[in-house]
Motif scaffolding. Structure first.
Motif, PDB file in Angstrom:
ATOM      1  N   GLN A   1      24.720  -5.423   4.705  1.00 35.84           N
ATOM      2  CA  GLN A   1      23.356  -5.143   4.250  1.00 35.84           C
ATOM      3  C   GLN A   1      22.342  -5.213   5.384  1.00 35.84           C
ATOM      4  N   GLY A   2      22.745  -5.777   6.515  1.00 29.97           N
ATOM      5  CA  GLY A   2      21.864  -5.868   7.665  1.00 29.97           C
ATOM      6  C   GLY A   2      21.130  -7.194   7.755  1.00 29.97           C
ATOM      7  N   THR A   3      20.737  -7.536   8.964  1.00 26.78           N
ATOM      8  CA  THR A   3      19.930  -8.723   9.200  1.00 26.78           C
ATOM      9  C   THR A   3      18.856  -8.365  10.233  1.00 26.78           C
ATOM     10  N   GLN A   4      17.624  -8.745   9.958  1.00 23.23           N
ATOM     11  CA  GLN A   4      16.491  -8.324  10.779  1.00 23.23           C
ATOM     12  C   GLN A   4      16.323  -9.239  11.991  1.00 23.23           C
ATOM     13  N   VAL A   5      16.133  -8.615  13.136  1.00 15.07           N
ATOM     14  CA  VAL A   5      15.824  -9.328  14.375  1.00 15.07           C
ATOM     15  C   VAL A   5      14.471  -8.828  14.866  1.00 15.07           C
ATOM     16  N   THR A   6      13.555  -9.758  15.101  1.00 14.25           N
ATOM     17  CA  THR A   6      12.226  -9.403  15.584  1.00 14.25           C
ATOM     18  C   THR A   6      11.935 -10.202  16.847  1.00 14.25           C
ATOM     19  N   VAL A   7      11.615  -9.490  17.921  1.00 14.37           N
ATOM     20  CA  VAL A   7      11.350 -10.127  19.211  1.00 14.37           C
ATOM     21  C   VAL A   7       9.909  -9.815  19.615  1.00 14.37           C
ATOM     22  N   SER A   8       9.139 -10.826  19.877  1.00 16.18           N
ATOM     23  CA  SER A   8       7.735 -10.612  20.235  1.00 16.18           C
ATOM     24  C   SER A   8       7.398 -11.194  21.608  1.00 16.18           C
TER      25      SER A   8
END
Length: 123
Positions: free
Chosen positions: A116-123
């Protein structure tokens, strides 16, 4: 039908690390199938990150992650990991795990089983 469940995503600052997990429902999958990580950023097509060949004989990494990302396998628990170090804002995406028997490919079109996917957010 094999089922795959990803986990481990989150939000990190640039330079940070995350480890994604992909748990497979069938005990033979992780070591005898091609196991891949792909990602899709907003407005972009799904792209390959890494593809691990059956039996662990090798792993393909895309140029954009080579040297920063590493796959590993826990055979006992049927889990494929993606260790991501030196994360960059460009790594922000939904990450998907996939698997297939037979030949391995870097095109997402060759894979039919996805988590289903897993979100990765890099800031």
């Amino acid at each position: 039908q094999v089922q795959l469940v990803e986990s481990g995503g989150g939000s990190v600052q640039a330079g940070g690390s995350l480890r994604l997990s992909c748990a497979a429902s069938k005990y033979t999958v992780t070591n005898s199938y091609c196991m891949g990580w792909f990602r899709r950023s907003p407005g972009k097509e799904r792209e390959v990150v890494a593809v691990r060949y059956p039996g662990g004989v090798g792993t393909y990494y895309s140029d954009s992650v080579k040297g920063r990302f590493t796959t590993s396998l826990d055979n006992a628990d049927n889990i494929l990991y993606l260790q991501m170090n030196g994360l960059e804002p460009e790594d922000t995406a939904m990450y998907y795990c996939t698997a297939r028997g037979g030949a391995c490919y870097t095109s997402p079109n060759e894979y039919k089983v996805w988590g289903q996917g897993t979100q990765v957010t890099v800031s």
